[in-house]
Design a protein around this motif. Structure first.
Motif, short mmCIF file in Angstrom:
data_model
loop_
_atom_site.label_atom_id
_atom_site.label_comp_id
_atom_site.label_asym_id
_atom_site.label_seq_id
_atom_site.Cartn_x
_atom_site.Cartn_y
_atom_site.Cartn_z
N ALA A 202 -12.01 -0.71 -14.31
CA ALA A 202 -11.10 -1.49 -15.14
C ALA A 202 -10.59 -2.68 -14.31
O ALA A 202 -10.61 -2.65 -13.08
N PHE A 203 -10.17 -3.69 -15.02
CA PHE A 203 -9.60 -4.87 -14.37
C PHE A 203 -8.39 -5.30 -15.18
O PHE A 203 -8.38 -5.18 -16.39
N MET A 204 -7.39 -5.79 -14.48
CA MET A 204 -6.26 -6.39 -15.18
C MET A 204 -5.78 -7.59 -14.38
O MET A 204 -6.12 -7.74 -13.20
N GLY A 205 -5.03 -8.44 -15.03
CA GLY A 205 -4.52 -9.61 -14.33
C GLY A 205 -3.39 -10.26 -15.09
O GLY A 205 -3.16 -9.97 -16.26
N ILE A 206 -2.67 -11.12 -14.38
CA ILE A 206 -1.54 -11.83 -14.98
C ILE A 206 -1.67 -13.31 -14.63
O ILE A 206 -1.88 -13.66 -13.46
N LYS A 207 -1.56 -14.14 -15.64
CA LYS A 207 -1.51 -15.58 -15.41
C LYS A 207 -0.15 -16.09 -15.86
O LYS A 207 0.21 -15.94 -17.03
N ARG A 208 0.59 -16.64 -14.92
CA ARG A 208 1.93 -17.11 -15.25
C ARG A 208 1.92 -18.55 -15.71
O ARG A 208 1.19 -19.38 -15.18
N PHE A 209 2.77 -18.81 -16.70
CA PHE A 209 2.97 -20.19 -17.14
C PHE A 209 4.42 -20.55 -16.86
O PHE A 209 4.99 -20.08 -15.88
N ASP A 210 5.02 -21.31 -17.73
CA ASP A 210 6.39 -21.75 -17.51
C ASP A 210 7.37 -20.59 -17.69
O ASP A 210 7.31 -19.86 -18.67
N LYS A 211 8.29 -20.46 -16.74
CA LYS A 211 9.37 -19.47 -16.80
C LYS A 211 8.82 -18.07 -17.10
O LYS A 211 7.97 -17.58 -16.39
N GLN A 212 9.32 -17.42 -18.19
CA GLN A 212 8.91 -16.04 -18.43
C GLN A 212 7.60 -15.94 -19.20
O GLN A 212 7.17 -14.84 -19.52
#
Lengths: 118, 232
Positions: B192-202
Motif C-alpha cells: 500500500a502507499f499513501m501520501g499527503i500534498k499540502r496546499f494553502d493553510k489547512q
C-alpha cells in the motif's frame, strides 16, 4: 459520547506503566504574532518530552510536523501540549499550518547534558 | 507487547464470528483535528473467480464535531449484476480520538459506523478500537471492529474484522506500507502507499492506494483500493 470517551480513556490510562506517570521534562514555546518563541528548543536524546505551546494570539494555530509525526491545534489565548520522543539526535522541523511563512520552529535533539527541557 | 495483548483480547470477544460481507477498505488512524472538514472518494475493485469483478465507490463529507470527534456521511455506490452502477447504501461514521499523539505507549481511538442498504431494509453497525504505535519512522496502525448485521434479507449476527497497516514515513507525499486484513473467509495482505500534498493553510490532499491479495482459497481473489481525501 463524552462519558464513554472518558471511561475508555481512564481504562486505558490504568494500563500505562507507573513510570509513565512521573513528570515528563517540559519545554515551553510561546506563540506571539504567529511566531514561535523560542524558535529553536533543545531536548535530550532518548527521552519523552512535553512541548507546551502557549498561544497568546487570538487566532488558533495548528502545529504540524512530519519530522515529529505530530499535528495539534492550539486554540487562541490557550495552551496545549505535544508529546515527542524518545528521539535520536537530529533536527526536527515544525510549523504553524495556519501561518506557515512566519510560524516555523525546530526541535534539536542532542546528547548534551544541558537542554531546554526541565 | 501491550498492543498485541489488547488486540488478542479484542479478537477473542466476538469468538469465531468474522465478517462475511467484508470488503477491503481503509485502515483508520486514531486521530481527529478540530476544524477538520473533508470530502472523500474511495474506490474498491475486487476481482475473484467466484464473483467476477465487484466494484464499489464511496463519496463522503466529514466535519469535526469537537476537538476529538468527527462525523462523516457516506453515499455508497456499487455495480450490480447487470453492470449498472447505482446507489447501494448510506453510511454514518463517527470517529473519536481518545489519547493525544505520543502521550502513552500507543495512541487510541474509537470508530462507530451505521450503514443501511438502499434497496432493502438491511442494516449494519460497526464499532471498534483504533490504535497506532510509533516505532521510529515506522507506524503500526490496527483496527479491531465488532460488526452486527440485521434486516429483512440478512440474518442477524455478530461478526468481526481486523485490519493492520505497517507504514514507513518516508516523505509526506509517499509513504509505503503493508496492509493486512482478516475477516470471515478472507485473509489478505499486500502493498500500500499513501501520501499527503499540502496546499494553502489547512488545505491538503491525502491519497491512498493498495493492492490486496487474498491468501485463503485456491482461486484468484485480488482487491485494488484507492482513496482521495481533500481536507479544507
Amino acid at each position: 459520547m463524552r462519558l464513554l470517551r472518558q471511561t475508555i480513556a481512564l481504562t486505558l490510562i490504568t494500563l500505562v506503566p507507573l513510570h509513565a506517570w512521573s513528570a515528563l521534562p517540559e519545554v515551553v514555546i510561546e506563540i506571539r504574532d504567529h511566531l514561535f518563541i523560542p524558535q529553536t528548543v533543545r531536548i535530550p536524546e532518548g527521552k519523552k518530552v512535553r512541548l507546551v505551546f502557549i498561544n497568546h494570539d487570538s487566532s488558533p494555530e495548528e502545529i504540524d510536523s512530519f519530522d515529529l509525526n505530530r499535528e495539534k491545534v492550539i486554540f487562541g489565548n490557550s495552551k496545549g501540549s505535544i508529546f515527542v520522543g524518545p528521539l535520536p539526535n537530529g533536527r526536527y522541523k515544525f510549523f504553524g499550518e495556519l501561518h506557515p511563512n512566519s510560524a516555523v520552529g525546530y526541535v534539536i535533539v542532542s546528547d548534551e547534558e544541558k537542554t531546554d527541557a526541565d | 507487547m501491550r498492543l498485541y495483548l489488547a488486540i488478542a483480547l479484542l479478537l477473542l470477544l466476538p469468538g469465531k464470528v468474522l465478517a462475511d460481507s467484508f470488503t477491503v477498505d481503509r485502515v483508520y488512524h486514531p486521530y481527529v483535528l478540530p476544524f477538520e472538514r473533508e470530502v472523500e472518494w474511495r474506490l474498491t475493485s475486487r476481482q475473484s473467480e467466484e464473483d467476477g469483478n465487484i466494484l464499489m465507490q464511496r463519496i463522503s463529507f466529514g466535519h469535526a464535531l469537537s476537538e476529538y470527534t468527527i462525523l462523516e456521511a457516506y453515499i455508497v455506490g456499487s455495480r450490480d449484476e447487470s453492470g449498472d452502477f447505482g446507489v447501494a447504501g448510506y453510511e454514518l461514521e463517527l470517529r473519536s480520538m481518545l489519547t493525544e499523539q505520543g502521550q502513552y505507549w500507543a495512541d487510541w481511538g474509537l470508530l462507530f459506523e451505521l450503514e443501511k442498504q438502499n434497496a432493502s431494509n438491511d442494516w449494519e453497525f460497526k464499532g471498534g478500537v483504533l490504535t497506532e504505535k510509533e516505532l521510529g519512522r515506522f507506524s503500526l496502525t490496527t483496527n479491531v471492529l465488532l460488526v452486527y448485521e440485521w434486516g429483512d434479507t440478512v440474518p442477524s449476527e455478530f461478526e468481526s474484522e481486523f485490519k493492520m497497516k505497517f507504514r514507513y514515513r518516508w516523505i509526506p507525499e509517499i509513504q509505503p506500507a503493508v496492509e493486512f486484513y482478516a475477516a470471515e473467509d478472507f485473509i489478505g495482505v499486500g502493498p500500500a502507499f499513501m501520501g499527503i500534498k499540502r496546499f494553502d493553510k489547512q488545505k491538503q490532499l491525502k491519497w491512498e492506494l493498495a493492492f490486496i491479495a487474498g491468501l485463503n482459497g485456491d482461486s484468484k481473489d485480488h482487491t485494488l483500493r484507492m482513496a482521495m481525501e481533500y481536507e479544507f
